[in-house]
Design an enzyme around this catalytic site. Structure first.
Site, mmCIF file in Angstrom:
data_model
loop_
_atom_site.group_PDB
_atom_site.id
_atom_site.type_symbol
_atom_site.label_atom_id
_atom_site.label_comp_id
_atom_site.label_asym_id
_atom_site.label_seq_id
_atom_site.Cartn_x
_atom_site.Cartn_y
_atom_site.Cartn_z
ATOM 1 N N GLY A 11 85.931 40.952 9.733
ATOM 2 C CA GLY A 11 85.250 40.094 10.697
ATOM 3 C C GLY A 11 84.879 38.743 10.134
ATOM 4 C CB ALA A 12 86.332 36.738 7.388
ATOM 5 N N GLY A 14 84.157 35.737 12.589
ATOM 6 C CA GLY A 14 83.034 35.768 13.522
ATOM 7 C C GLY A 14 81.862 34.955 12.997
ATOM 8 C CB THR A 16 77.568 37.725 10.816
ATOM 9 O OG1 THR A 16 76.555 37.724 11.833
ATOM 10 C CG2 THR A 16 76.973 38.236 9.521
ATOM 11 C CE LYS A 126 74.510 46.944 14.014
ATOM 12 N NZ LYS A 126 73.923 45.601 13.877
#
Length: 320
Positions: A11-12, A14, A16, A126
């Site tokens: 998820g680089a 996105g 965050t 989570k």
């Protein structure tokens, strides 16, 4: 022989993930970064931008054959997941592959507000993923960051903040007096770069935040800096709780409705940080978190005074 810390990020591209990439590249620690991407997106504009910064982009299917994922992760020191919230459960096969590959630290996709079980659906999910990681005895670090500062900037009659205001969370829960921990999105990467190389944080949860303010205090600050009255929607406890109940009922009828799911998540967040007061250093400490400010007293992030000033001067864009 290279001494770079080898980091794999999911998820680089996105919000965050991009902050973490920036933080790692700017860090005094040397990081060797690999970004995992869906095969169909390897040559996307966002991934090509990563490549231009010296980051390897590798195609990977988290739910595909485990041996392929193990091969990709072998040699990695740290795996950081910033996976999209609709795919959180894909972290379980990722963790299994990381264990087999000998990854030294697994950072699941938390990066949000702390809360005990039973308060927020996504927080519980989570926690279930963390339990799966712990069953593997895979070394881990959980990092939560509170609420993003920019999301708490209120509207003004002049419209000077409209480019950053997010209407669904531009609210004043209850009396607006509950303290809330905040972190500016660009600072998350700076904090993560410190945490993931610190032996004190291995197999621990860390609460990384910059400052604690109530909604009322933020409104008073923007009124001081802008000379205008802050504009928010007032939400009573009853309104918030009813919205949560309605969304849960609607999801029971149609579990595939993502719009309803987002509505539930937003209202559960507001209930947690705006009414219950879960998103504070004190609550996090009770829940077993280490305090980032105690670990790294010299590391400072952007304060609300700086953020609001930049917004009013047109120097900040929306996180979205």
């Amino acid at each position: 022989m290279s001494t770079n810390v080898k980091v794999v990020i999911i998820g680089a591209t996105g919000n965050t993930g991009n902050s973490i990439v920036n933080g790692l590249l700017a860090s005094e620690t040397s990081f060797d970064i690999t970004a995992l991407s869906r095969p169909s997106s390897v040559d996307s504009e966002a991934n090509n931008a990563l490549k231009s910064r010296g980051i390897r982009v590798v195609a990977a299917d988290l739910t595909g054959p485990k041996e392929e994922l193990v091969k990709i992760l072998t040699g990695a020191d740290v795996v950081i997941s910033c996976i999209v919230f609709t795919s959180l459960n894909d972290q379980v096969p990722l963790a299994e592959a990381a264990k087999e590959a000998g990854v030294k630290r697994f950072v699941p996709c938390d990066f949000a507000t702390p809360a005990p079980r039973g308060v927020m659906t996504m927080r519980d999910q989570k926690d279930d993923i963390l339990a799966a990681v712990q069953r593997l005895y895979l070394p881990y670090t959980v990092i939560d960051v509170g609420w993003w500062s920019l999301q708490a900037v209120p509207a003004l009659a002049s419209g000077r903040t409209k480019h950053v205001v997010i209407k669904p969370v531009n609210v004043r829960p209850g009396n607006g007096a509950v303290p809330i921990a905040f972190t500016d999105l660009p600072d998350i990467g700076t904090y993560v770069a410190k945490i993931i190389v610190d032996p004190r944080t291995l197999n621990k949860k860390v609460f990384a935040y910059t400052e604690v303010l109530s909604t009322t205090q933020i409104d008073e600050l923007i009124e001081e800096l802008s000379g205008e009255k802050a504009i928010r929607q007032n939400l009573s406890e009853e309104t918030i709780r009813n919205a949560i109940s309605s969304a849960k009922s609607a999801l029971a009828d149609d579990p595939t409705n993502n719009s309803t799911r987002v509505n539930l998540l937003l209202n559960e967040y507001v209930n947690s940080w705006g009414l219950r007061g879960d998103n504070t250093p004190e609550s996090a400490r009770y829940l077993g978190y280490l305090d980032f400010q105690e670990l790294y007293p010299g590391v400072k992030g952007n304060t609300f005074r700086t953020i609001i000033t930049d917004v009013l001067e047109g120097k900040r864009k929306s996180n979205w």
